[in-house]
Design an enzyme around this catalytic site. Structure first.
Site, PDB file in Angstrom:
ATOM      1  N   TYR A 323       0.838  -1.057   0.056  1.00  0.00           N
ATOM      2  CA  TYR A 323      -0.113   0.014   0.068  1.00  0.00           C
ATOM      3  C   TYR A 323       0.770   1.289   0.070  1.00  0.00           C
ATOM      4  O   TYR A 323       1.793   1.352   0.847  1.00  0.00           O
ATOM      5  CB  TYR A 323      -0.892   0.053   1.149  1.00  0.00           C
ATOM      6  CG  TYR A 323      -1.831   0.982   1.184  1.00  0.00           C
ATOM      7  CD1 TYR A 323      -2.214   2.071   0.118  1.00  0.00           C
ATOM      8  CD2 TYR A 323      -2.684   1.089   2.623  1.00  0.00           C
ATOM      9  CE1 TYR A 323      -3.094   2.832   0.347  1.00  0.00           C
ATOM     10  CE2 TYR A 323      -3.824   1.898   2.416  1.00  0.00           C
ATOM     11  CZ  TYR A 323      -4.203   2.936   1.320  1.00  0.00           C
ATOM     12  OH  TYR A 323      -5.016   4.023   1.511  1.00  0.00           O
ATOM     13  N   CYS A 324       0.672   2.058  -0.998  1.00  0.00           N
ATOM     14  CA  CYS A 324       1.295   3.517  -1.057  1.00  0.00           C
ATOM     15  C   CYS A 324       2.985   3.102  -1.097  1.00  0.00           C
ATOM     16  O   CYS A 324       3.350   2.428  -2.043  1.00  0.00           O
ATOM     17  CB  CYS A 324       1.127   4.167  -0.079  1.00  0.00           C
ATOM     18  SG  CYS A 324       1.585   5.797  -0.123  1.00  0.00           S
ATOM     19  N   MET A 325       3.494   3.651   0.000  1.00  0.00           N
ATOM     20  CA  MET A 325       5.050   3.559  -0.136  1.00  0.00           C
ATOM     21  C   MET A 325       5.548   2.200   0.078  1.00  0.00           C
ATOM     22  O   MET A 325       6.477   1.706  -0.316  1.00  0.00           O
ATOM     23  CB  MET A 325       5.746   4.534   1.014  1.00  0.00           C
ATOM     24  CG  MET A 325       7.279   4.652   0.708  1.00  0.00           C
ATOM     25  SD  MET A 325       7.554   5.264  -0.907  1.00  0.00           S
ATOM     26  CE  MET A 325       7.044   7.059  -0.671  1.00  0.00           C
ATOM     27  N   MET A 352      -1.265  -0.777  -4.116  1.00  0.00           N
ATOM     28  CA  MET A 352      -2.345   0.021  -3.962  1.00  0.00           C
ATOM     29  C   MET A 352      -1.732   1.481  -3.877  1.00  0.00           C
ATOM     30  O   MET A 352      -0.911   1.678  -3.196  1.00  0.00           O
ATOM     31  CB  MET A 352      -2.827  -0.138  -2.488  1.00  0.00           C
ATOM     32  CG  MET A 352      -3.637  -1.686  -2.364  1.00  0.00           C
ATOM     33  SD  MET A 352      -4.119  -1.799  -0.518  1.00  0.00           S
ATOM     34  CE  MET A 352      -4.918  -3.344  -0.497  1.00  0.00           C
TER      35      MET A 352
END
Length: 590
Positions: A323-325, A352
């Site tokens: 997710y993200c980073m 994500m």
């Protein structure tokens, strides 16, 4: 002196009578050593000089803009005069789309406040137009001018001040100033819990308890090192899919955004689908962890988690979600596997809202330049970590009217403590980042965009090449995301060598991801065509009602394997250390 004025004086006196720490904090805010603010101020001065230089080359354009503003102001005066005489006249300047600052009817009922409102909105529009039409300045400079001008204008909004906000004035009169007393107390508490910038609370204090109300899904901590804890969740049935599922949350946030309440917990839902779920809970680093690098997050983080999962399940591969980073880290880990000529242990990868190509960072780009990054590095070298409270303020200022100034008004002027909302509680419960990791993100990823350049980034001497990562991948991005622009995330998928499935969710960075089927609030778009152009992709995409979660489940199922007896929790090599959610997620910033 009226009772309200007396209470206003009392609230000021109450604030003044707080201890010396209050004044030290205020002095540090405005006069303390802050190399980042100094770098931003210097850069702003240079940008303004370029702007005025470009403006001077076309004085007629400047005169035209001034006349346009003056005519607009005259129209507003005429409008107010007509309304004062009882005539029905529509406002000259309408509120901006989605702008709720002036939604209260008092702003339009009173001609004086309506004059103030319309004049302010006209000035806002005129200043932004002036930046747009001036030729001869670089687009990066124009972007920064837009951002910081917008910050200045919105900070000076009449809605932010007691004497120019009719709604607050009416409340102050009705409560005889008690709202200001409550606001002074809230302001003091927020001030003392802030870093270098005022972090305004978005949530009622102690509204939730992590491990009880949030991060509640049953599981055990089966591994811990200086970087993360690994949680193995209790299976929901006697059988699970053979291939374990590893969730890699962003290391700049707490993981429980994916495990909120039962009704919107992605982790709980994954278990209900039959996955054997493991999740990394990142440590909240302090000075003692200042040595940890991005490379450590790969080798001692994700790779270590995969090793532990193999020891617990005897499975050499995992399906992984980043997710993200956390997704950026997941992709980098796979590239490291390939660079070391090791087997890529990731069977399928789900990203994500993940950026791999950082060419267009959106509004975060205003902070991405060498002077500001150097100042951040200098400050964090002294403190030993990147203060998570500063990150929270930075992200809030990307949507300042809905994530900053609205809370300023409600908390400090109206004296209203925020409501209880799980996502906002998580948003306020940030984590620190080590200086080497933060520097790597800002300089190597955002500034230089090195991750998509084969071999440019080296971890322990090994170059990373995303094109060698052949793992099937699933990108879920969100249409209104202001942190990871969806067209940029989709573009990043082309840097990978595997087959990509692209899905665009509705809403934003968080709400578009935390969108359970039971809620069924937002839909999503799909298009199997190769991604080349964002507008073309979306134009030909098919819209689906409901949650993208169910679409993803169908996608991942071929990589999940057959159903097998549920794996035991822990073993001799990795005995149970603690109950979920563990200790790391409970470490707060204050």
């Amino acid at each position: 002196m009226s009772q309200a004025q007396f209470k206003l004086n009392e609230s000021v006196q109450q604030f003044l009578q707080y201890n010396d720490d209050t004044w030290k904090k205020l002095q540090d805010f405005y006069f303390g050593d802050n190399p980042v603010s100094e770098a931003v101020a210097k850069l702003n001065a240079e940008d303004l000089a370029k702007f005025y230089e470009a403006l001077a080359t076309n004085p007629m354009r400047m005169m035209e803009l001034q006349m346009k503003w003056w005519q607009g102001q005259m129209d507003i005066y005429k409008n107010i005069m007509l309304r004062s005489m009882g005539e029905d006249a529509a406002p000259v300047v309408a509120d901006l789309p989605g702008d709720r600052r002036f939604s209260n009817e008092l702003w339009q009922q009173n001609p004086n406040f309506d004059l103030l409102r319309q004049s302010y909105l006209l000035l806002t529009k005129s200043m932004q137009e002036m930046i747009d039409v001036v030729e001869g300045i670089p687009e990066r400079v124009r972007q920064r001018l837009h951002f910081y001008t917008r910050q200045m204008i919105n900070a000076m909004s009449p809605s932010n001040f007691l004497w120019t906000n009719p709604e607050v004035l009416q409340q102050t009169k009705e409560e005889a100033g008690d709202n200001l007393l409550r606001g002074a107390k809230l302001f003091h508490d927020d001030l003392m819990n802030s870093g270098k910038y005022l972090k305004i609370r978005m949530m009622k204090e102690h509204a939730f308890e992590v491990g009880k109300d949030l991060a509640y899904t049953e599981g055990k901590v089966v591994f811990q090192n200086d970087i993360f804890e690994l949680i193995q969740y209790t299976p929901k049935g006697k059988e699970v899919y053979q291939t374990p599922l590893l969730v890699v949350p962003p290391f700049i946030n707490k993981y429980y955004i994916l495990d909120l309440k039962e009704k919107n917990s992605f982790v709980n839902w994954l278990g209900e689908q039959g996955h054997a779920v493991f999740l990394m809970s990142w440590r909240n680093p302090m000075k003692e962890q200042a040595h940890i690098t991005f490379g450590n997050l790969i080798t001692d983080g994700v790779m270590e988690a995969v090793k532990v999962i193999e020891d617990l399940t005897a499975e050499k591969e995992v399906n992984a979600i980043g997710y993200c980073m956390g997704g950026t880290l997941l992709a980098a880990t796979q590239a490291y596997y390939m660079g070391k000529r090791l087997k890529n242990r990731i069977k399928s990868a789900t990203y994500m809202t993940t950026i791999l190509d950082f060419e267009d960072p959106g509004e975060l780009g205003v902070f991405i330049n060498d002077p500001v990054i150097s100042a951040i590095e200098a400050m964090e070298e002294k403190t030993g970590y990147c203060d998570g409270r500063q990150l929270a303020v930075t992200f809030s200022l990307l949507r300042e009217n809905s994530l900053y100034w609205n809370y300023y008004i409600d908390n400090y002027l109206k004296g209203k403590e925020p409501a209880e909302f799980d996502i906002l509680y998580w948003n306020s419960d940030g984590t620190n980042v080590t200086p080497p990791v933060h520097s790597f993100i800002l300089r190597n990823l955002y500034l230089n965009n090195e991750l998509v350049e084969p071999g440019k980034i080296k971890i322990n001497g090994t170059g990373l090449n995303l094109s060698r990562v052949k793992t099937p991948n699933f990108f879920i991005s969100t249409k209104e995301d202001h942190i990871a622009l969806w067209d940029g995330t989709f573009k990043g998928s082309t840097a990978l060598g595997g087959d990509s499935t692209l899905v665009l969710g509705e809403s934003g960075h968080v709400a578009g991801i935390v969108n359970p089927p039971a809620k069924d609030k937002y839909g999503y778009f799909t298009n199997t065509a190769v991604f080349e152009d964002a507008e073309q992709w979306l134009e030909k995409a098919k819209h689906h009602k409901g949650s993208w979660w169910t679409y993803w489940q169908k996608w991942v199922q071929p990589y999940a394997g057959e159903k097998v007896p549920a794996y035991a929790i822990g073993n001799e090599n990795h005995p149970v250390i603690d109950n979920a959610p563990g200790k790391y997620v409970k470490v707060s910033l204050t």
